[in-house]
Design a protein around this motif. Structure first.
Motif, PDB file in Angstrom:
ATOM      1  N   THR A 295      53.370  34.617  31.422  1.00  0.00           N
ATOM      2  CA  THR A 295      53.827  35.973  31.710  1.00  0.00           C
ATOM      3  C   THR A 295      53.994  36.185  33.208  1.00  0.00           C
ATOM      4  O   THR A 295      53.340  35.506  34.012  1.00  0.00           O
ATOM      5  CB  THR A 295      52.825  37.002  31.130  1.00  0.00           C
ATOM      6  OG1 THR A 295      53.297  38.325  31.340  1.00  0.00           O
ATOM      7  CG2 THR A 295      51.448  36.853  31.752  1.00  0.00           C
ATOM      8  N   PRO A 296      54.883  37.106  33.607  1.00  0.00           N
ATOM      9  CA  PRO A 296      54.998  37.444  35.030  1.00  0.00           C
ATOM     10  C   PRO A 296      53.717  38.061  35.576  1.00  0.00           C
ATOM     11  O   PRO A 296      52.771  38.367  34.834  1.00  0.00           O
ATOM     12  CB  PRO A 296      56.168  38.443  35.064  1.00  0.00           C
ATOM     13  CG  PRO A 296      56.938  38.174  33.811  1.00  0.00           C
ATOM     14  CD  PRO A 296      55.912  37.771  32.796  1.00  0.00           C
ATOM     15  N   ASN A 297      53.718  38.292  36.875  1.00  0.00           N
ATOM     16  CA  ASN A 297      52.498  38.642  37.606  1.00  0.00           C
ATOM     17  C   ASN A 297      51.824  39.917  37.124  1.00  0.00           C
ATOM     18  O   ASN A 297      50.648  39.922  36.754  1.00  0.00           O
ATOM     19  CB  ASN A 297      52.853  38.760  39.097  1.00  0.00           C
ATOM     20  CG  ASN A 297      51.647  38.600  39.992  1.00  0.00           C
ATOM     21  OD1 ASN A 297      50.587  39.112  39.701  1.00  0.00           O
ATOM     22  ND2 ASN A 297      51.817  37.875  41.085  1.00  0.00           N
ATOM     23  N   LEU A 298      52.542  41.036  37.155  1.00  0.00           N
ATOM     24  CA  LEU A 298      51.910  42.313  36.846  1.00  0.00           C
ATOM     25  C   LEU A 298      51.467  42.398  35.388  1.00  0.00           C
ATOM     26  O   LEU A 298      50.353  42.840  35.090  1.00  0.00           O
ATOM     27  CB  LEU A 298      52.864  43.463  37.183  1.00  0.00           C
ATOM     28  CG  LEU A 298      52.287  44.871  37.055  1.00  0.00           C
ATOM     29  CD1 LEU A 298      51.075  45.057  37.957  1.00  0.00           C
ATOM     30  CD2 LEU A 298      53.349  45.919  37.377  1.00  0.00           C
ATOM     31  N   ASN A 299      52.325  41.959  34.470  1.00  0.00           N
ATOM     32  CA  ASN A 299      51.933  41.941  33.059  1.00  0.00           C
ATOM     33  C   ASN A 299      50.665  41.113  32.872  1.00  0.00           C
ATOM     34  O   ASN A 299      49.759  41.481  32.117  1.00  0.00           O
ATOM     35  CB  ASN A 299      53.041  41.313  32.197  1.00  0.00           C
ATOM     36  CG  ASN A 299      54.295  42.141  32.142  1.00  0.00           C
ATOM     37  OD1 ASN A 299      54.272  43.347  32.341  1.00  0.00           O
ATOM     38  ND2 ASN A 299      55.416  41.486  31.864  1.00  0.00           N
ATOM     39  N   GLY A 300      50.626  39.973  33.554  1.00  0.00           N
ATOM     40  CA  GLY A 300      49.482  39.087  33.406  1.00  0.00           C
ATOM     41  C   GLY A 300      48.195  39.684  33.927  1.00  0.00           C
ATOM     42  O   GLY A 300      47.113  39.414  33.397  1.00  0.00           O
ATOM     43  N   ASP A 301      48.293  40.495  34.975  1.00  0.00           N
ATOM     44  CA  ASP A 301      47.107  41.156  35.520  1.00  0.00           C
ATOM     45  C   ASP A 301      46.510  42.098  34.488  1.00  0.00           C
ATOM     46  O   ASP A 301      45.315  42.075  34.204  1.00  0.00           O
ATOM     47  CB  ASP A 301      47.487  41.915  36.791  1.00  0.00           C
ATOM     48  CG  ASP A 301      46.273  42.404  37.553  1.00  0.00           C
ATOM     49  OD1 ASP A 301      45.174  41.848  37.368  1.00  0.00           O
ATOM     50  OD2 ASP A 301      46.410  43.351  38.348  1.00  0.00           O
ATOM     51  N   TYR A 302      47.361  42.940  33.916  1.00  0.00           N
ATOM     52  CA  TYR A 302      46.893  43.879  32.890  1.00  0.00           C
ATOM     53  C   TYR A 302      46.359  43.136  31.660  1.00  0.00           C
ATOM     54  O   TYR A 302      45.272  43.422  31.148  1.00  0.00           O
ATOM     55  CB  TYR A 302      48.042  44.785  32.431  1.00  0.00           C
ATOM     56  CG  TYR A 302      48.622  45.692  33.489  1.00  0.00           C
ATOM     57  CD1 TYR A 302      47.851  46.188  34.530  1.00  0.00           C
ATOM     58  CD2 TYR A 302      49.965  46.080  33.426  1.00  0.00           C
ATOM     59  CE1 TYR A 302      48.388  47.028  35.481  1.00  0.00           C
ATOM     60  CE2 TYR A 302      50.519  46.932  34.374  1.00  0.00           C
ATOM     61  CZ  TYR A 302      49.719  47.404  35.406  1.00  0.00           C
ATOM     62  OH  TYR A 302      50.266  48.232  36.340  1.00  0.00           O
ATOM     63  N   LEU A 303      47.168  42.196  31.173  1.00  0.00           N
ATOM     64  CA  LEU A 303      46.843  41.534  29.915  1.00  0.00           C
ATOM     65  C   LEU A 303      45.561  40.711  30.021  1.00  0.00           C
ATOM     66  O   LEU A 303      44.744  40.703  29.096  1.00  0.00           O
ATOM     67  CB  LEU A 303      48.008  40.643  29.490  1.00  0.00           C
ATOM     68  CG  LEU A 303      47.941  40.036  28.093  1.00  0.00           C
ATOM     69  CD1 LEU A 303      47.915  41.132  27.036  1.00  0.00           C
ATOM     70  CD2 LEU A 303      49.129  39.112  27.860  1.00  0.00           C
ATOM     71  N   SER A 304      45.359  40.041  31.153  1.00  0.00           N
ATOM     72  CA  SER A 304      44.164  39.217  31.322  1.00  0.00           C
ATOM     73  C   SER A 304      42.889  40.044  31.186  1.00  0.00           C
ATOM     74  O   SER A 304      41.946  39.649  30.491  1.00  0.00           O
ATOM     75  CB  SER A 304      44.186  38.527  32.698  1.00  0.00           C
ATOM     76  OG  SER A 304      45.260  37.638  32.807  1.00  0.00           O
ATOM     77  N   ASP A 305      42.857  41.191  31.856  1.00  0.00           N
ATOM     78  CA  ASP A 305      41.658  42.030  31.796  1.00  0.00           C
ATOM     79  C   ASP A 305      41.490  42.676  30.425  1.00  0.00           C
ATOM     80  O   ASP A 305      40.366  42.822  29.924  1.00  0.00           O
ATOM     81  CB  ASP A 305      41.708  43.102  32.877  1.00  0.00           C
ATOM     82  CG  ASP A 305      41.423  42.543  34.267  1.00  0.00           C
ATOM     83  OD1 ASP A 305      41.216  41.325  34.381  1.00  0.00           O
ATOM     84  OD2 ASP A 305      41.424  43.316  35.241  1.00  0.00           O
ATOM     85  N   ALA A 306      42.604  43.072  29.813  1.00  0.00           N
ATOM     86  CA  ALA A 306      42.523  43.702  28.493  1.00  0.00           C
ATOM     87  C   ALA A 306      42.001  42.720  27.448  1.00  0.00           C
ATOM     88  O   ALA A 306      41.137  43.065  26.624  1.00  0.00           O
ATOM     89  CB  ALA A 306      43.897  44.238  28.078  1.00  0.00           C
ATOM     90  N   VAL A 307      42.496  41.500  27.483  1.00  0.00           N
ATOM     91  CA  VAL A 307      42.035  40.501  26.513  1.00  0.00           C
ATOM     92  C   VAL A 307      40.585  40.109  26.803  1.00  0.00           C
ATOM     93  O   VAL A 307      39.790  39.906  25.879  1.00  0.00           O
ATOM     94  CB  VAL A 307      42.959  39.271  26.524  1.00  0.00           C
ATOM     95  CG1 VAL A 307      42.446  38.202  25.570  1.00  0.00           C
ATOM     96  CG2 VAL A 307      44.377  39.669  26.124  1.00  0.00           C
ATOM     97  N   ALA A 308      40.218  40.049  28.087  1.00  0.00           N
ATOM     98  CA  ALA A 308      38.830  39.750  28.436  1.00  0.00           C
ATOM     99  C   ALA A 308      37.878  40.796  27.858  1.00  0.00           C
ATOM    100  O   ALA A 308      36.765  40.474  27.438  1.00  0.00           O
ATOM    101  CB  ALA A 308      38.671  39.676  29.948  1.00  0.00           C
ATOM    102  N   ALA A 309      38.324  42.055  27.825  1.00  0.00           N
ATOM    103  CA  ALA A 309      37.483  43.126  27.272  1.00  0.00           C
ATOM    104  C   ALA A 309      37.193  42.893  25.793  1.00  0.00           C
ATOM    105  O   ALA A 309      36.153  43.341  25.282  1.00  0.00           O
ATOM    106  CB  ALA A 309      38.164  44.479  27.469  1.00  0.00           C
ATOM    107  N   GLU A 310      38.069  42.194  25.098  1.00  0.00           N
ATOM    108  CA  GLU A 310      37.877  41.943  23.674  1.00  0.00           C
ATOM    109  C   GLU A 310      36.724  40.979  23.413  1.00  0.00           C
ATOM    110  O   GLU A 310      36.184  40.938  22.315  1.00  0.00           O
ATOM    111  CB  GLU A 310      39.163  41.379  23.062  1.00  0.00           C
ATOM    112  CG  GLU A 310      40.348  42.340  23.140  1.00  0.00           C
ATOM    113  CD  GLU A 310      41.616  41.741  22.561  1.00  0.00           C
ATOM    114  OE1 GLU A 310      41.545  40.625  21.976  1.00  0.00           O
ATOM    115  OE2 GLU A 310      42.686  42.363  22.684  1.00  0.00           O
ATOM    116  N   VAL A 311      36.359  40.175  24.420  1.00  0.00           N
ATOM    117  CA  VAL A 311      35.325  39.163  24.199  1.00  0.00           C
ATOM    118  C   VAL A 311      34.098  39.368  25.074  1.00  0.00           C
ATOM    119  O   VAL A 311      33.252  38.482  25.179  1.00  0.00           O
ATOM    120  CB  VAL A 311      35.897  37.743  24.426  1.00  0.00           C
ATOM    121  CG1 VAL A 311      37.033  37.460  23.456  1.00  0.00           C
ATOM    122  CG2 VAL A 311      36.359  37.557  25.858  1.00  0.00           C
ATOM    123  N   GLY A 312      33.983  40.539  25.712  1.00  0.00           N
ATOM    124  CA  GLY A 312      32.794  40.814  26.503  1.00  0.00           C
ATOM    125  C   GLY A 312      33.051  41.333  27.893  1.00  0.00           C
ATOM    126  O   GLY A 312      32.120  41.699  28.605  1.00  0.00           O
TER     127      GLY A 312
END
Length: 411
Positions: A295-312
């Protein structure tokens, strides 16, 4: 080369790159940055665990020789600036490094050290593996279904730092050009950012993601974009991704559309794409359908943290900034200055970034020891305060005590 403040260890060898391949000696010199705020606390704990895992895995035959590199507050005290040239030279010389969290002022002050580091060393891929460990508190009913590796482009897009404040000469000049030369409808006095996305930059990121999927036996690569609205930037990211897969990895890949039309996906990587906003929903409702994400930069910033929230949460989410060979792994959370020096922070993010580092060195046996010992420690409900407040019957311990508990559970 001679450094002003950096001191190379008396033993060990630098990692080298020869004939397009990285060569790792048994005693590699690896750089580390303590970081600001809680950085020293979690770095000490993580170093203890990494060193124990390497010693256990290789019986003393291998050991990392750590070399401290200075960024952030510690660098400012030594050099008079938080981002010294000497640190950049050291990262380049040593090839592989890891760093704790660094403080970035919001809305003003110095530019982000993290962004500057990625651009200066051309660390174009931010790689974030996200998976769940049993016992770690999660808001999902089935967090074990989350197991993705996110490849986020690091050097382009609006997040890469090309912007001009409202009313500045640069903003006014760009505003006038866009309005007068290109007929754009822009309100007067706007702050402006530029969103460059090149074919070269997008393809090398997607290439790295597909190679990772092939090498690690993953099943799919999903291109996440907002191409339905930004058709010539994020839409191009999607187009270039499919082109790259077809032209460079045709024997290893098949598109989701082709599978839908009857093509076999057996033994091949499925290339698919999703609109960014829908991807957030699907990672909540159907996380098992996704594997490697590009994914491009900004999308990846949001998505990385959002998915991380799903696992702790980002407190245990690792990350690495990786170029063709040079890599700087990092804690993905902030420096949390109010907890600095209190020995209470969760070292998980930095710890697992070190697991990525061990895998990058080719030392998978030590990496798996860390993962297994961490999982056993959490299963025994020995955790730092952030997890303890979410777990019944937890034994809340200090950062240093958590490190000792992990080391004690290594086989």
């Amino acid at each position: 080369m001679a450094y002003q403040h950096i001191r190379l260890p008396a033993t060990g060898e630098k990692i080298s790159v020869r004939a397009g391949r990285m060569h790792v000696p048994d005693q590699p010199i690896v750089g580390y940055v303590e970081g600001d705020g809680i950085g020293p606390d979690i770095t000490r704990a993580s170093l203890e665990i990494w060193n124990a895992a390497v010693a256990k895995a290789y019986g003393g035959r291998r050991a990392i020789q750590w070399c401290e590199v200075f960024l952030g507050d510690k660098a400012a005290a030594l050099y008079g600036e938080p981002f010294p040239d000497e640190a950049i030279q050291a990262f380049s010389d040593l090839t592989v490094s890891i760093k704790g969290p660094l403080t970035t002022p919001v809305g003003g002050g110095m530019r982000s050290i993290n962004v500057a580091l990625r651009q200066t060393l051309d660390l174009y891929a931010c790689v974030r593996p996200v998976r769940h460990f049993p016992g770690v508190p999660s808001p999902l009913r089935h967090p074990e279904l989350v197991d993705v590796v996110i490849f986020r482009e690091n050097t382009e897009d609006v997040y890469a730092g090309i912007e001009y404040p409202a009313g500045s000469p640069q903003a006014l000049k760009l505003e006038n050009f866009l309005r007068q030369e290109l007929g754009a409808n822009i309100r007067e006095g706007s702050a402006l950012g530029v969103k460059p996305m090149s074919e070269f930059g997008c393809k090398r990121l997607i290439r790295k993601a597909i190679r990772h999927a092939i090498e690690r036996g993953r099943n799919s690569v999903t291109l996440v974009h907002k191409g339905n609205i930004m058709k010539y930037t994020e839409g191009a990211f999607r187009k270039w991704g499919y082109e790259l897969a077809r032209e460079e990895f045709g024997e290893f890949t098949v598109t989701e559309e082709e599978v839908g039309n009857g093509a076999s996906a057996e033994g091949r990587i499925v290339i698919k794409d999703r609109i960014a906003d829908i991807m957030f929903q699907q990672m909540l409702l159907r996380p098992a359908e996704f594997d490697v994400i590009a994914t491009p930069n900004l999308n990846g910033d949001y998505l990385s943290d959002a998915v991380a929230a799903e696992v702790g949460g980002v407190g245990i989410a690792p990350g690495g900034n990786i170029g063709d060979f040079i890599a700087v792994f990092e804690a993905t959370h902030g420096s949390a200055p109010k907890y600095a020096g209190k020995d209470v922070a969760n070292p998980g993010s930095l710890l697992f970034s070190g697991v990525m580092l061990l895998d990058y060195l080719g030392w998978g046996e030590a990496a798996r020891l860390v993962e297994t010992a961490y999982a056993r420690t959490v299963a025994d409900k020995i955790v730092t305060y952030d997890f303890a407040r979410q777990m019944q019957g937890a034994d809340e311990v200090k950062t240093s005590a958590f490190a000792a508990a992990v080391v004690a559970r290594m086989d």
